[in-house]
Design an enzyme around this catalytic site. Structure first.
Site, mmCIF file in Angstrom:
data_model
loop_
_atom_site.group_PDB
_atom_site.id
_atom_site.type_symbol
_atom_site.label_atom_id
_atom_site.label_comp_id
_atom_site.label_asym_id
_atom_site.label_seq_id
_atom_site.Cartn_x
_atom_site.Cartn_y
_atom_site.Cartn_z
ATOM 1 N N HIS A 185 11.815 17.327 -37.935
ATOM 2 C CA HIS A 185 12.623 17.749 -38.248
ATOM 3 C C HIS A 185 13.512 16.489 -38.818
ATOM 4 C CE1 HIS A 185 15.074 21.691 -39.275
ATOM 5 N NE2 HIS A 185 15.733 20.640 -39.836
ATOM 6 N N ARG A 239 12.120 24.942 -43.887
ATOM 7 C CA ARG A 239 12.686 25.813 -42.551
ATOM 8 C C ARG A 239 10.664 26.243 -42.291
ATOM 9 N NH1 ARG A 239 16.229 24.507 -41.674
ATOM 10 N NH2 ARG A 239 18.246 24.408 -40.910
#
Ligand code: OXD
Length: 306
Positions: free
Chosen positions: A269, A221
């Site tokens: 991502h 993250r």
């Protein structure tokens, strides 16, 4: 049995069709405000209103690897939170991380730049022993990544909250071993869950403990990393570079320093994508198991945060 689907940024139709085919006895609907509540829900970043309307929900199936966004919300009391176990993600993660580590270790960017200028260049081979790789987080994804790196004969260290054993990997556990873990590694791969304890864990103090010429691969993250601290360590030369797949704000805002930094590789991502068919098969199997009263794998502990 009613299953509801509420996944932000995901096209509902193929999921609904897949869930209906896997569970023909169930009613499967895409959630709309005010719709009747369901027994099971398939979700990604649902709004709070969705959860507030679910009275009688037995389980929430999260279709990503990380449950941090879900656990920030107020969940219906007693609901089980279930994450995907692997479902085709760990092999993608292993591919992504090995690619990033090998690309750095073998200096492929340098060769590519030389070739673009028509140069037939030579670089002295680096020694694998000089590139110990540390994997933070030894869950399903982290363990697969650590094993894959061992296949390429890198010295591999792992760090996790509770003790783990992975063949060929030097495993460190607990906060007391964090500093010694970091100072054993030149390359650091982050696969930790995002929890209040791990927020900002990649900062100037921790990254500075890596061996000189440190390299970061962040696939967990964005909020694990203090962006300016990484930039400062790259500028000072203590760190050689980073491959970043996750960011504090996604999409990475235009003009962010990471976009054009010569020592940073940015990907959107994409390190381990949710594979729809594998995920549906897994979720359907777990729904049937729960309906029979059988135990299932992948239950999240909301207090622990993963
Ligand atoms: C995630 C995912 O949780 O992409 O980040 O699955």
């Amino acid at each position: 049995m009613h299953i509801t689907f509420c996944c932000t940024d995901t096209k509902a139709e193929p999921w609904l069709a897949g869930l209906r085919a896997a569970l023909p006895q169930a009613t499967v609907t895409a959630w709309q405000a005010g719709a009747p509540p369901a027994e099971h829900a398939v979700v990604w970043a649902p709004p709070q209103q969705f959860l507030d309307e679910q009275h009688g929900l037995k389980a929430l199936f999260n279709i990503g690897a990380g449950v941090d966004a879900l656990l920030k919300l107020k969940l219906p009391p007693g609901v089980k939170v279930v994450r995907l176990d692997d479902a085709g993600m760990s092999v993608q993660m292993a591919e992504y991380v090995c690619h990033a580590v090998i690309r750095h270790f073998r200096e492929f960017d340098g060769y590519e730049a030389d070739v673009a200028e028509g140069k037939w260049s030579y670089r002295k081979p680096r020694l694998r022993a000089d590139y110990p790789v540390g994997v933070m987080g030894l869950g399903v994804l982290g363990e697969r990544v650590a094993r894959a790196l061992r296949q390429f004969d890198f010295p591999v260290h792992g760090w996790s909250r509770t003790p783990k054993a992975v063949e060929g990997v030097v495993c460190h556990a607990g906060i007391d071993r964090f500093d010694s873990f970091l100072s054993s590694c030149r390359v650091l791969v982050n696969l930790l869950p995002l929890t209040p304890e791990t927020h900002d864990i990649l900062n100037r103090k921790t990254l500075a403990r890596l061996l000189p010429g440190g390299y970061l691969v962040n696939v967990a993250r964005g909020a694990h990393l203090v962006d300016d601290d990484l930039l400062a360590l790259l500028d000072s030369g203590h760190m050689a570079g980073a491959t970043l797949d996750v960011f504090r704000t996604e999409p990475l805002p235009a003009g962010h320093a990471f976009w054009k930094h010569p020592k940073i590789t940015v990907t959107p991502h994409t390190s381990a994508r949710t594979l729809r068919d594998e995920s549906i098969a897994q979720i359907a199997g777990k729904i049937l198991a729960l309906e029979r009263g059988d135990p299932i794998a992948g239950l999240v502990d909301p207090v622990r945060g993963y």
